[in-house]
Design a protein around this motif. Structure first.
Motif, mmCIF file in Angstrom:
data_model
loop_
_atom_site.group_PDB
_atom_site.id
_atom_site.type_symbol
_atom_site.label_atom_id
_atom_site.label_comp_id
_atom_site.label_asym_id
_atom_site.label_seq_id
_atom_site.Cartn_x
_atom_site.Cartn_y
_atom_site.Cartn_z
ATOM 1 N N PRO A 16 0.321 -1.773 -3.196
ATOM 2 C CA PRO A 16 -0.080 -1.313 -4.103
ATOM 3 C C PRO A 16 1.414 -0.126 -4.218
ATOM 4 N N ALA A 19 3.292 -2.741 -7.327
ATOM 5 C CA ALA A 19 2.331 -3.282 -8.569
ATOM 6 C C ALA A 19 3.625 -1.181 -8.743
ATOM 7 N N GLU A 51 -0.994 -2.033 -14.801
ATOM 8 C CA GLU A 51 -2.452 -2.148 -14.930
ATOM 9 C C GLU A 51 -2.701 -4.312 -14.971
ATOM 10 N N ALA A 54 -1.755 -4.241 -10.476
ATOM 11 C CA ALA A 54 -2.489 -3.466 -9.916
ATOM 12 C C ALA A 54 -3.896 -5.029 -9.428
ATOM 13 N N ARG A 58 -4.835 -5.723 -6.570
ATOM 14 C CA ARG A 58 -6.597 -6.106 -5.574
ATOM 15 C C ARG A 58 -7.056 -7.005 -5.454
#
Length: 150
Positions: A16, A19, A51, A54, A58
């Motif tokens: 995170p 990102a 986006e 992320a 993920r």
């Protein structure tokens, strides 16, 4: 960074924090290209980068592998191309976004990308991984979509 450069690349830890740093890097690049951090085009590019980064963290994270970001300015077309590359191979490529569950906490990222970009897609990378890209209007000749924060 050098003013006048038409593309920038960066490599970020697949986390995170990575990102977030990718989004900040994108805003700095947009400033180098003459777009203030609060401008519509800079905000749109920052949101698309956030986006896609992320999603790379993920869904495309491979332990020990970073993700890459490339931003390219095409002043003639009035576009900023965003490319986020991850190292995950054998994983499902993103598809056209669908409406998320109204009560859901996620599932809106690609809807945002779809709304802000004139086109987007993905491609396999050699020797492994994938690149997800989006073209955002608002380079020198394009009109950026309006981005409003609530």
């Amino acid at each position: 960074m050098l003013t006048g450069t038409t593309s920038y690349t960066g490599q970020f830890v697949s986390s995170p924090r990575g990102a977030r740093l990718a989004r900040r890097f994108a805003v700095r690049c947009m400033e180098e290209w003459g777009h203030a951090a609060a401008s519509d085009v800079s905000c749109a590019v920052a949101l698309v980068v956030a986006e896609l980064a992320a999603n790379a963290v993920r869904h495309g994270r491979v332990p020990g592998r970073d993700f890459g970001l490339r931003l390219a300015l095409d002043p003639a077309a009035g576009l900023v191309r965003v490319e986020v590359a991850d190292a995950a191979s054998g994983r499902r490529l993103p598809v056209a976004p669908t409406a998320p569950c109204p009560e859901g906490e996620g599932g809106r990222g690609l809807l945002l990308v779809d709304a802000l970009a004139v086109r987007w897609g993905s491609a396999d990378r050699y020797p492994l991984g994938k690149t997800v890209w989006a073209e955002v209007p608002g380079g020198a000749g394009g009109q950026a979509p309006s981005v409003q924060y609530f």
